[in-house]
Design a protein around this motif. Structure first.
Motif, short mmCIF file in Angstrom:
data_model
loop_
_atom_site.label_atom_id
_atom_site.label_comp_id
_atom_site.label_asym_id
_atom_site.label_seq_id
_atom_site.Cartn_x
_atom_site.Cartn_y
_atom_site.Cartn_z
N ILE A 148 0.87 -1.17 0.00
CA ILE A 148 0.00 0.00 0.00
C ILE A 148 0.91 1.22 0.00
CG2 ILE A 148 -2.03 -1.05 1.07
CD1 ILE A 148 -1.10 0.07 3.76
N ASN A 149 0.39 2.36 -0.47
CA ASN A 149 1.25 3.54 -0.60
C ASN A 149 1.96 3.89 0.70
OD1 ASN A 149 0.29 3.57 -3.17
ND2 ASN A 149 -0.37 5.71 -3.14
N ALA A 150 1.22 3.86 1.81
CA ALA A 150 1.85 4.22 3.08
C ALA A 150 3.03 3.31 3.38
CB ALA A 150 0.83 4.15 4.21
N GLY A 151 2.86 2.03 3.16
CA GLY A 151 3.93 1.08 3.41
C GLY A 151 5.12 1.32 2.51
N ALA A 152 4.85 1.61 1.25
CA ALA A 152 5.94 1.86 0.31
C ALA A 152 6.68 3.14 0.65
CB ALA A 152 5.38 1.92 -1.11
N ILE A 153 5.97 4.11 1.25
CA ILE A 153 6.64 5.35 1.66
C ILE A 153 7.56 5.06 2.85
CG2 ILE A 153 6.26 7.65 2.65
CD1 ILE A 153 3.71 7.78 0.83
N VAL A 154 7.13 4.20 3.76
CA VAL A 154 8.01 3.79 4.86
C VAL A 154 9.24 3.06 4.31
CG1 VAL A 154 8.24 2.20 6.81
CG2 VAL A 154 6.28 3.74 6.68
N VAL A 155 9.02 2.17 3.36
CA VAL A 155 10.15 1.47 2.74
C VAL A 155 11.08 2.47 2.06
CG1 VAL A 155 10.80 -0.16 0.90
CG2 VAL A 155 8.92 -0.73 2.47
N ALA A 156 10.49 3.45 1.37
CA ALA A 156 11.30 4.49 0.73
C ALA A 156 12.14 5.21 1.78
CB ALA A 156 10.39 5.49 0.00
N ASP A 157 11.53 5.51 2.93
CA ASP A 157 12.27 6.17 4.00
C ASP A 157 13.43 5.29 4.48
OD1 ASP A 157 12.69 8.17 6.10
OD2 ASP A 157 11.90 6.66 7.46
N CYS A 158 13.20 3.99 4.57
CA CYS A 158 14.29 3.07 4.96
C CYS A 158 15.45 3.18 3.98
CB CYS A 158 13.79 1.63 4.99
SG CYS A 158 12.57 1.29 6.26
N VAL A 159 15.14 3.17 2.70
CA VAL A 159 16.20 3.24 1.69
C VAL A 159 16.90 4.60 1.76
CG1 VAL A 159 16.73 3.16 -0.78
CG2 VAL A 159 15.04 1.57 0.19
N VAL A 160 16.10 5.67 1.81
CA VAL A 160 16.68 7.02 1.84
C VAL A 160 17.58 7.20 3.07
CG1 VAL A 160 16.10 9.47 2.16
CG2 VAL A 160 14.87 8.10 0.45
N SER A 161 17.12 6.67 4.20
CA SER A 161 17.88 6.86 5.44
C SER A 161 19.14 5.99 5.50
CB SER A 161 16.98 6.54 6.65
OG SER A 161 15.82 7.34 6.63
N HIS A 162 19.26 5.02 4.61
CA HIS A 162 20.42 4.12 4.66
C HIS A 162 21.35 4.24 3.46
CE1 HIS A 162 18.15 2.25 7.87
NE2 HIS A 162 19.22 1.59 8.21
N THR A 163 21.01 5.09 2.50
CA THR A 163 21.90 5.21 1.34
C THR A 163 22.17 6.67 1.02
OG1 THR A 163 19.96 5.07 -0.12
CG2 THR A 163 21.21 3.05 0.21
N GLN A 164 23.30 6.91 0.42
CA GLN A 164 23.63 8.21 -0.15
C GLN A 164 23.06 8.26 -1.56
OE1 GLN A 164 25.48 10.55 1.39
NE2 GLN A 164 25.74 9.28 3.22
N ASP A 165 22.65 9.39 -2.01
CA ASP A 165 22.22 9.55 -3.40
C ASP A 165 21.25 8.42 -3.76
OD1 ASP A 165 22.02 10.58 -5.91
OD2 ASP A 165 23.91 9.75 -6.63
N SER A 166 20.26 8.27 -2.92
CA SER A 166 19.42 7.07 -2.95
C SER A 166 18.67 6.87 -4.26
CB SER A 166 18.44 7.09 -1.77
OG SER A 166 17.76 8.32 -1.71
#
Lengths: 312, 312, 312, 312
Positions: free
Chosen positions: D120-138
């Motif tokens: 669901i969109n909300a879940g994918a936004i949390v996943v996006a946050d996980c990626v953004v918070s763990h990578t540079q130039d995500s």
């Protein structure tokens, strides 16, 4: 209560008795702490101010001390928006009690982005958008408007409060973006939130607020200045809204116990009126589980019990 | 409106004007048709009856013709239950507007079987259970009670209506079983539903109903009989409940437009009061989308506009 | 797992290892106690039975001891209703996970009386109505049907359980009356509930149940009797429903951890299958917070981990 | 289907038959039009690509034409987040089907800001946050990651799409701010949304996508490159999530009709896999009422019917 009884009531004694009786409750409530500026206020504060439409005023306790008006501001922006949009306003915001906590997105989703009423956060954000979209320099203008209502040029925004509200206002930002997605926010979301958080962050005293509400007890005309803010019919209707929706999801209980149209804020203030007679503001920072001032609700209940005033 | 103004108002002319003005609306509403007995009523009916606490009465149209009181009955059973359970009643039923249609199970599930207020169906079924669990021969007793309130020994149940209500009452049966599963129904479900459907199936006229509501305008004492039904404080509180919850999920709009505590039924009747002054009942079978009499709401709005009476 | 691997797996050792490993969990769950007959069962019980479509069988622990099948019965009545109504069945009940607890009325109200899927209580009551409305002496007939599936003529109803289910079944009565109000129950509510509670009250052993589910692993044909219960396409689809909806609102987690289509009951049983290979039933009365056997879910997870069987 | 059957299936003929059979459906769906860039795509497009783990590939129609992958991107960011957060990921996002439309805030509010599942969109936004918070130039990194999965260096963002998504993304902004208010978004909301909208705006062909999903059919290892993206257990579990949650609130119906783990996007693409055998991508822009490609779902249903492949 007839007019003659109001003349002979010893209002000063009444409010001093109340201040004495609510003392044991001051420690029971919980000060709002979602931002540090609210959490730092001392729970021992209590003030009460009554403004009669005949010009007399009575107050006790910390009634001249300023506190954060928070949601009480919603009455001022609503008055302004109602005065220029008239009944077109109700195309964008409803008039029904919400039956849900004041910042719920659930009802908003079920009703396609039209908030239940102008006193839940979503509704107040729509009202803010109405003001922002119809005025230049809207925040300064509403401050001037409120100073006029309270007859006090020294009313100011608490800027630390303002900054904190913005920094922690993710839920209100969510509400605004959500309504924008339904087309129910016209202006830019950030601009609307600035106005919204700005006028919530005003500091006023009980006396300022009871004075500012007096036009609602007097058919829309402020008796101190003779300025008309709403038509008699609009004032009557705004009072009806305050009764059914003014105290979050405890409006039914507030009507049951207190029997006055009123508006509370999480800063601990509650303003209320008896049409044709008076406006009153009480302040005590400890809140009950619904977000209303615990000692404040009790003080207003005692006021109606001791004097017999009630709309019912 | 002051007492002296009430004395000089020409009430008969006012209600006759209203009856004339609402004529174009009689065709607009939709008669309730979930059971045949309700669907067969002619939409052209309109009646209005006013009872002042000073003893005067005024009526027009079909004000003496009996119709199905339906949910207006909830005020009578609530008065009875409130008078003997006092504030213990509120442990089993809330005091807040529901924010949802009147027969919703959703809110009930969220709140563990405690209905929001005594005027949604679930709440009225709990109130019915209170009456059934505390009285012998409860249905006959409430009929006697209502006859006393209306000062009319000829008030009867419409037995065809009663049978239909039971035959089509699956949703109310669902509500009752659901609350039983939470332990909020004490008596046998079928017995409670018999009482509930029974007193909903009473036929009364506008005049019967305006008379029966007069104690709520007079601090709990019926001025025709001097009998006390509720304490002054209880009467005030029941009025507050009527204002915030009495007209289904349109209570906010009703307060906004009409400004009187009131209770509607899907039979097309609406009873309302102005504390200290009068009770009124209007009847017109065509309903709006909220289940309130379409012409009836307008008639009450006109009454307040023409006479200036309002609690706000 | 290929067929040849299945041939060489030492199933007996695997399930005995599992029985050993889950021992520490037996005390953690909570036995269902909404009726006394369920609450009296000893948490120390654990049984597991595997039936391969090639005819081999393996079991351990209390796999031959009877327990209350509860919601596992829903698979049997669904199979029966699906076999004679075919895809018409889906006009009355959906095929989607519910996202809400298994006995919720909320979703039912949002979707006008059509239950989300046949495994939530509301859906199983609609399926029960389908069976009742299409068969004579429906309860005895379904018992015969289940005895045939399990190849065991001694399967019986636990009558004390049956009486308790009826006496405490107010919530299911509410569901049935509620759907009746939407027209989604054809037969008499009491008759439908009798069937529903009746077949939920059957006692069966793990071995009975793993045998009874074997047709789902074999494209609809029971390999012990060569009797066809469903078409291959229907069997595949029923398996899909079990995967997405068979374990209450924990179906996602069950798929994630176990990866088998399965159905649980509050009696502590869980039946599951691997298409083309086997059916399995595990029993342990202690439940997790979702109402699934705590040790049972773990046992099935261990089975897939140890053998590599999975549909994914 | 056994491995030997897969070897002998004439896949090319099968997909060409399907392309022929779905032609009448191409006109029935409705192209997503919430942003102009999506609305402009021709409904007549149809493409299908199959990648077998043994290295063979088959395609037909517009299978080499790029289209907007939209929500299919969620599988790639989830794979990345799952690979480095492992089971800690599930502290922030659930694993259950939502039972509600894919962009609902209601469930989120009931569950305190923890989305039901990562699709669901909300879940994918949390996943996006996980990626953004763990990578540079995500954003650039995920593009590189997806190019690697698809073995195609020419995959690009559609920048007009990207700008439109951001300009009309008020509802996703609402979701992000709402979860931030619960503390379930770590990075800056605008940064997270940039990543989210960015990788949704990638253009890929059916062939790109079927290749990119092949690692899920092969226990986490991409057979073209022998690179491991997930452990076998993680791949199995991601497949379970795709089955129960991958096609919005039609996941139950998709499992019932198609019986493959899959993920759809409003651009009209659907990717699906059969563990141990193949991945497939179909594209047709006309959507059904759930937001899934109407002809695409039918094409996959035909694929399973014609070849007998299914996980059930």
């Amino acid at each position: 209560m007839s007019s003659s009884e109001a003349m002979t009531t010893d209002w000063q004694s009444v409010i001093e008795e109340i201040a004495e009786e609510i003392k044991p409750l001051l420690d029971e409530g919980k000060v709002a702490d979602y931002i540090p500026e609210l959490g730092n206020v001392d729970k021992a504060n209590f003030g009460m101010s009554i403004s009669l439409i005949d010009g007399r005023e009575f107050y006790c306790g910390q009634a001249l001390k300023s506190f954060s008006i928070q949601s009480i501001s919603k009455v001022f922006s609503l008055t302004k928006a109602f005065s220029f949009l008239k009944d077109d306003l109700w195309k964008r915001v409803g008039k029904e009690p919400s039956g849900n906590p004041f910042n719920s997105l659930i009802q908003l989703e079920h009703e396609n982005g039209k908030p239940r009423n102008p006193f839940i956060n979503a509704g107040a954000i729509v009202v803010a958008d109405c003001v922002v979209s119809h005025t230049q320099d809207s925040l300064n203008e509403i401050i001037g408007y409120i100073r006029g209502l309270a007859d006090n040029k020294n009313i100011q925004i608490d800027h630390a409060m303002f900054r904190s509200e913005k920094a922690f206002g993710h839920r209100n930002a969510a509400l605004a973006h959500f309504m924008k997605s339904y087309g129910n926010i016209e202006s830019d979301v950030d601009e609307v939130l600035d106005f919204y958080f700005g006028h919530c962050s005003l500091s006023m005293s009980c006396q300022d607020i009871s004075r500012a509400f007096l036009f609602l007890a007097n058919h829309g005309v402020h008796p101190r200045t003779n300025k008309r803010y709403l038509t008699a019919s609009q004032a009557k209707r705004l009072n009806a809204l305050l009764l059914t929706c003014g105290t979050y999801d405890a409006a039914g209980d507030f009507a049951f116990r207190v029997g006055m149209p009123g508006k509370s804020g999480v800063g601990g203030g509650i303003a209320a009126i008896i049409p044709g007679l008076l406006s009153v503001c009480v302040w005590s920072p400890g809140l009950d589980k619904h977000g209303n001032s615990l000692a404040g609700v009790k003080a207003l209940e005692l006021l109606t019990t001791k004097t017999g005033i009630s709309i019912f």
